[in-house]
Design a protein around this motif. Structure first.
Motif, PDB file in Angstrom:
ATOM      1  N   LEU A 167     -86.695  72.275  81.538  1.00  0.00           N
ATOM      2  CA  LEU A 167     -86.238  72.934  82.764  1.00  0.00           C
ATOM      3  C   LEU A 167     -87.266  73.904  83.338  1.00  0.00           C
ATOM      4  O   LEU A 167     -87.224  74.214  84.537  1.00  0.00           O
ATOM      5  CB  LEU A 167     -84.925  73.677  82.502  1.00  0.00           C
ATOM      6  N   GLU A 168     -88.147  74.406  82.515  1.00  0.00           N
ATOM      7  CA  GLU A 168     -89.117  75.403  82.964  1.00  0.00           C
ATOM      8  C   GLU A 168     -89.906  74.960  84.203  1.00  0.00           C
ATOM      9  O   GLU A 168     -90.072  75.744  85.143  1.00  0.00           O
ATOM     10  CB  GLU A 168     -90.073  75.769  81.826  1.00  0.00           C
TER      11      GLU A 168
ATOM     12  N   ASP B  29     -90.697  76.862  87.754  1.00  0.00           N
ATOM     13  CA  ASP B  29     -92.073  77.246  88.075  1.00  0.00           C
ATOM     14  C   ASP B  29     -92.475  76.810  89.478  1.00  0.00           C
ATOM     15  O   ASP B  29     -93.310  77.459  90.119  1.00  0.00           O
ATOM     16  CB  ASP B  29     -93.044  76.645  87.052  1.00  0.00           C
ATOM     17  N   GLU B  30     -91.898  75.717  89.971  1.00  0.00           N
ATOM     18  CA  GLU B  30     -92.301  75.204  91.272  1.00  0.00           C
ATOM     19  C   GLU B  30     -91.500  75.789  92.439  1.00  0.00           C
ATOM     20  O   GLU B  30     -91.719  75.418  93.594  1.00  0.00           O
ATOM     21  CB  GLU B  30     -92.198  73.680  91.307  1.00  0.00           C
ATOM     22  N   LEU B  31     -90.596  76.718  92.141  1.00  0.00           N
ATOM     23  CA  LEU B  31     -89.820  77.321  93.225  1.00  0.00           C
ATOM     24  C   LEU B  31     -90.741  78.134  94.141  1.00  0.00           C
ATOM     25  O   LEU B  31     -91.535  78.946  93.662  1.00  0.00           O
ATOM     26  CB  LEU B  31     -88.724  78.242  92.674  1.00  0.00           C
ATOM     27  N   PRO B  32     -90.620  77.960  95.466  1.00  0.00           N
ATOM     28  CA  PRO B  32     -91.438  78.756  96.388  1.00  0.00           C
ATOM     29  C   PRO B  32     -90.869  80.164  96.542  1.00  0.00           C
ATOM     30  O   PRO B  32     -89.816  80.496  95.974  1.00  0.00           O
ATOM     31  CB  PRO B  32     -91.323  77.975  97.699  1.00  0.00           C
TER      32      PRO B  32
ATOM     33  N   ILE C 240     -78.133  74.733  83.325  1.00  0.00           N
ATOM     34  CA  ILE C 240     -78.267  73.496  84.104  1.00  0.00           C
ATOM     35  C   ILE C 240     -77.696  73.695  85.500  1.00  0.00           C
ATOM     36  O   ILE C 240     -78.315  73.346  86.514  1.00  0.00           O
ATOM     37  CB  ILE C 240     -77.543  72.338  83.395  1.00  0.00           C
ATOM     38  N   MET C 241     -76.489  74.268  85.571  1.00  0.00           N
ATOM     39  CA  MET C 241     -75.827  74.460  86.858  1.00  0.00           C
ATOM     40  C   MET C 241     -76.624  75.389  87.764  1.00  0.00           C
ATOM     41  O   MET C 241     -76.806  75.119  88.950  1.00  0.00           O
ATOM     42  CB  MET C 241     -74.414  75.008  86.656  1.00  0.00           C
ATOM     43  N   VAL C 242     -77.103  76.498  87.215  1.00  0.00           N
ATOM     44  CA  VAL C 242     -77.794  77.473  88.055  1.00  0.00           C
ATOM     45  C   VAL C 242     -79.176  76.963  88.461  1.00  0.00           C
ATOM     46  O   VAL C 242     -79.692  77.320  89.527  1.00  0.00           O
ATOM     47  CB  VAL C 242     -77.871  78.839  87.349  1.00  0.00           C
ATOM     48  N   THR C 243     -79.787  76.109  87.637  1.00  0.00           N
ATOM     49  CA  THR C 243     -81.051  75.495  88.028  1.00  0.00           C
ATOM     50  C   THR C 243     -80.851  74.618  89.256  1.00  0.00           C
ATOM     51  O   THR C 243     -81.654  74.652  90.198  1.00  0.00           O
ATOM     52  CB  THR C 243     -81.619  74.641  86.871  1.00  0.00           C
ATOM     53  N   ASN C 244     -79.773  73.874  89.265  1.00  0.00           N
ATOM     54  CA  ASN C 244     -79.469  73.031  90.421  1.00  0.00           C
ATOM     55  C   ASN C 244     -79.209  73.879  91.660  1.00  0.00           C
ATOM     56  O   ASN C 244     -79.707  73.585  92.750  1.00  0.00           O
ATOM     57  CB  ASN C 244     -78.252  72.158  90.111  1.00  0.00           C
TER      58      ASN C 244
ATOM     59  N   HIS D 280     -83.441  76.598  97.795  1.00  0.00           N
ATOM     60  CA  HIS D 280     -84.804  76.455  98.301  1.00  0.00           C
ATOM     61  C   HIS D 280     -85.029  75.116  99.001  1.00  0.00           C
ATOM     62  O   HIS D 280     -86.156  74.798  99.395  1.00  0.00           O
ATOM     63  CB  HIS D 280     -85.804  76.595  97.152  1.00  0.00           C
ATOM     64  N   GLY D 281     -83.965  74.329  99.139  1.00  0.00           N
ATOM     65  CA  GLY D 281     -84.089  73.047  99.813  1.00  0.00           C
ATOM     66  C   GLY D 281     -84.761  71.970  98.978  1.00  0.00           C
ATOM     67  O   GLY D 281     -85.307  70.998  99.526  1.00  0.00           O
ATOM     68  N   LEU D 282     -84.727  72.114  97.655  1.00  0.00           N
ATOM     69  CA  LEU D 282     -85.364  71.151  96.762  1.00  0.00           C
ATOM     70  C   LEU D 282     -84.315  70.259  96.109  1.00  0.00           C
ATOM     71  O   LEU D 282     -83.265  70.732  95.669  1.00  0.00           O
ATOM     72  CB  LEU D 282     -86.150  71.875  95.661  1.00  0.00           C
ATOM     73  N   SER D 283     -84.590  68.974  96.041  1.00  0.00           N
ATOM     74  CA  SER D 283     -83.704  68.059  95.338  1.00  0.00           C
ATOM     75  C   SER D 283     -84.008  68.112  93.842  1.00  0.00           C
ATOM     76  O   SER D 283     -85.087  68.548  93.430  1.00  0.00           O
ATOM     77  CB  SER D 283     -83.883  66.630  95.856  1.00  0.00           C
ATOM     78  N   SER D 284     -83.053  67.634  93.043  1.00  0.00           N
ATOM     79  CA  SER D 284     -83.222  67.703  91.586  1.00  0.00           C
ATOM     80  C   SER D 284     -82.773  66.395  90.936  1.00  0.00           C
ATOM     81  O   SER D 284     -81.839  66.377  90.122  1.00  0.00           O
ATOM     82  CB  SER D 284     -82.426  68.883  91.016  1.00  0.00           C
ATOM     83  N   PRO D 285     -83.418  65.292  91.271  1.00  0.00           N
ATOM     84  CA  PRO D 285     -82.997  64.005  90.687  1.00  0.00           C
ATOM     85  C   PRO D 285     -83.186  63.939  89.182  1.00  0.00           C
ATOM     86  O   PRO D 285     -82.597  63.076  88.508  1.00  0.00           O
ATOM     87  CB  PRO D 285     -83.909  62.991  91.399  1.00  0.00           C
ATOM     88  N   MET D 286     -84.004  64.838  88.629  1.00  0.00           N
ATOM     89  CA  MET D 286     -84.247  64.815  87.192  1.00  0.00           C
ATOM     90  C   MET D 286     -83.131  65.472  86.390  1.00  0.00           C
ATOM     91  O   MET D 286     -83.015  65.242  85.187  1.00  0.00           O
ATOM     92  CB  MET D 286     -85.592  65.505  86.873  1.00  0.00           C
ATOM     93  N   LEU D 287     -82.293  66.286  87.034  1.00  0.00           N
ATOM     94  CA  LEU D 287     -81.244  66.982  86.293  1.00  0.00           C
ATOM     95  C   LEU D 287     -80.220  66.031  85.662  1.00  0.00           C
ATOM     96  O   LEU D 287     -79.862  66.208  84.494  1.00  0.00           O
ATOM     97  CB  LEU D 287     -80.550  68.007  87.187  1.00  0.00           C
ATOM     98  N   PRO D 288     -79.716  65.021  86.394  1.00  0.00           N
ATOM     99  CA  PRO D 288     -78.796  64.071  85.740  1.00  0.00           C
ATOM    100  C   PRO D 288     -79.433  63.364  84.548  1.00  0.00           C
ATOM    101  O   PRO D 288     -78.751  63.065  83.565  1.00  0.00           O
ATOM    102  CB  PRO D 288     -78.450  63.091  86.863  1.00  0.00           C
ATOM    103  N   VAL D 289     -80.727  63.102  84.638  1.00  0.00           N
ATOM    104  CA  VAL D 289     -81.433  62.471  83.516  1.00  0.00           C
ATOM    105  C   VAL D 289     -81.430  63.397  82.306  1.00  0.00           C
ATOM    106  O   VAL D 289     -81.165  62.977  81.168  1.00  0.00           O
ATOM    107  CB  VAL D 289     -82.888  62.115  83.918  1.00  0.00           C
TER     108      VAL D 289
END
Length: 223
Positions: A33-34, A38-41, A191-195, A201-210
């Motif tokens: 998750l890190e 790290d990539e959050l603007p 997990i929830m708060v990462t999403n 920030h307008g970022l999608s998270s397709p890797m979270l379900p994985v």
């Protein structure tokens, strides 16, 4: 009596094994998750700042619980469940639910806040925020939050305010089954708060379900 004793020993061994699996999975999950953090603007407006701030609290509390459990500081780890949960609810509510006027007031100094230890602006209680979340978010988000609250609220209150539960717990060994469940809930909130923070920030998270599927043993099966 012998059979009953053997059953208790087997149950204890199984719970210890489960805790070790959860500890290892938690370490790997947190590492995975890190990069998503790290990539959050930089935040672009006050609403994003609000969500990001509450999300940071959840992230820090979950990291602290991970460290505390590894050092058998279980009472302190349990005491962080409620503030982590409330900050998670506030992050989700702030994303969709909090009015612009509340967000602005939250960051606006006032006389009470400057001259004393008062808050700039208090938010609604958890029940009111959960109700608002049910109107602005998918049903499964609201369901997960309600189930977490129903399962832990009484105990959370006792640990935060120095009730009988932490007193008794401080005198006995922390059951490995309970330690494992604490980490599972902490991972679920992370997990929830990462999403949520990525959505802000307008970022999608397709890797979270994985990741949820990969580390299913380390997160609540209802979330």
């Amino acid at each position: 009596m012998r059979a009953k004793g053997k059953g208790a020993r087997d149950s204890f061994v199984n719970s210890v094994d489960r805790l070790e699996r959860i500890k290892n999975g938690t370490r790997l999950l947190r590492g995975a998750l890190e990069p998503l953090w790290d990539e959050l603007p930089e935040p672009t407006d006050l609403r994003v700042v609000t969500v990001r701030g509450f999300a940071n609290i959840v992230r820090q509390h979950s990291a602290s619980q991970w460290v505390l459990i590894q050092h058998d500081l279980d009472v302190s780890a349990m005491a962080l469940v409620r503030p982590a949960y409330e900050s998670l609810v506030r992050a989700i509510w702030a994303l969709r639910g909090a009015e612009d006027a509340w967000i602005e007031g939250f960051f606006t100094p006032n006389d009470q806040a400057i001259k004393s230890d008062a808050e700039t602006r208090k938010g609604p209680d958890v029940a009111a925020m959960l109700d608002m979340i049910s109107r602005h978010h998918p049903p499964e988000i609201h369901r997960c939050l309600v189930e977490l609250k129903d399962a832990t609220w009484r105990a959370m209150h006792s640990y935060v305010h120095g009730g009988i539960r932490p007193v008794v717990q401080s005198l006995v060994a922390f059951p490995p089954q309970q330690a494992g469940s604490l980490l599972v809930n902490a991972n679920g909130m992370l997990i929830m708060v990462t999403n949520v923070v990525r959505m802000a920030h307008g970022l999608s998270s397709p890797m979270l379900p994985v990741l949820q599927k990969q580390y299913a043993d380390c997160i609540p099966n209802t979330c």
